[in-house]
Design a protein around this motif. Structure first.
Motif: not given
Length: 338
Positions: A1-6, A56-58, A119-120, A311-316
């Motif tokens: 799955m996709k996730a946003v991590i620190f 490393g945390t989501t 964020f996953a 989720l892929e557009d988190f940067a926006v």
């Protein structure tokens, strides 16, 4: 799955991670339908950090999801139930947990901070952190449950008297929740003090009676003559203004947080004015009231959503939050409304 991590100080990454597996009898596997970027997430990603997190945390702690798997001892939920989640998991054993103050838990685990958050596409949570929410409640309203719960906890501490004058410092999402709940609880005049013109307009739309920049606030007759009955700092760095603007024997509620900033105050102001200064940290036993509010007492929440993204557009969304052009950024990890 996709996730946003620190990833590390000031940095995040969109990565591929394994879908989490149920390992404990009380766990729920949740498909994340929507999650949202909070000011606390921005503090985590600041340099220096305004809020600590584990690399490393989501990240992400606000979500609406559907249960797709359960441990063998889960009895209060069923696969297919729609839930929201309290991301703060108390130990249940320390002094604070056992004295009715679980939000002060000495060993709390925070999903999205020191444990994987939302964020996953999927998340794993204990059943004690889940709260059922009506399947008929629009997704873009249900997503407000977690932050609104925190403000509901603060409102319980205020015990406001109808007709009182209240200044809300900061008209970001938290300030906007305060404005609406204060009016619902009978505030006579709600003044929003906010430097951003964009956010001042939104404060007016959701019910603030007077909207000014912080520099103009002290000149208002309601403040210059006597002072406000209550001042709420929804930013986390404005205690000095709050002490200046509140009347003698009034109340100051400190809500916002920023561990990277400090303020210098004169303690004698509190003593001489006989002020009550109260801190409020997350919601404490207010989840059921919050869900009931969302389901039965409409608020102006959807108009606060400025961005709907994958989720892929988190940067926006991150960039919009950073430059102040966003209020609420909603992410849909598994598709849906964008």
């Amino acid at each position: 799955m996709k996730a946003v991590i620190f990833k590390e100080t000031g940095k995040y990454a969109v990565v591929e991670k394994p879908v989490p597996e149920i390992k404990k009898a009380n766990e729920l596997l949740v498909k994340v339908e929507a999650c949202s970027i909070c000011g606390s997430d921005m503090h985590i990603l600041s340099d220096p950090p305004g809020y600590p997190a584990k690399p490393g945390t989501t990240i992400g702690h606000e979500m609406v999801g559907t249960i797709v798997g359960m441990g063998s001892e889960v009895t209060a939920f069923a696969v297919g139930d729609r839930i929201v989640c309290d991301n703060n998991i108390p130990c249940g054993q320390c002094y604070y947990c056992r004295s009715g103050h679980a939000n002060m838990c000495e060993h709390v685990r925070c999903l999205g901070v020191n444990g994987d958050g939302f964020f996953a596409q999927y998340a794993l949570i204990p059943d004690t952190s889940a709260y059922a929410i009506s399947p008929d409640l629009p997704l873009d309203i249900a997503i407000f449950a977690e932050p609104l719960n925190c403000v509901m906890g603060a409102m319980d501490k205020l015990r406001m008297i109808p007709g009182e004058t209240v200044v809300v410092v900061g008209a970001g999402p938290i300030g906007l929740y305060f404005i609406q709940l204060l009016k619902k609880n009978g505030a006579g005049t709600v003044i929003a003090a906010e430097p951003s013109e964009f956010r001042r307009r939104m404060a007016k739309e959701v019910g603030a009676d007077i909207v000014v920049s912080p520099a103009e606030a002290e000149k208002l007759p309601q403040i210059a003559a006597v002072g406000a009955d209550i001042v709420v700092d929804a930013v986390g760095i404005c205690i000095k203004d709050a002490l200046d603007w509140v009347r003698s024997s009034g109340r100051v509620l400190l809500f916002g947080q920023n561990f990277a900033r400090t303020q210098e105050i004169c303690q004698s102001v509190i003593t001489r004015k006989e002020l009550t200064v109260t801190g409020s940290y997350i919601g404490s036993y207010s989840w059921h009231d919050t869900i009931r509010l969302l389901e039965h007492d409409p608020m102006q929440l959807e108009k606060m959503i400025t961005h709907r993204l994958t989720l892929e557009d988190f940067a926006v969304g991150y960039d919009a939050m950073k430059d102040g052009s966003a209020l609420e950024v909603i992410l849909y990890p598994n598709g849906g409304r964008c």
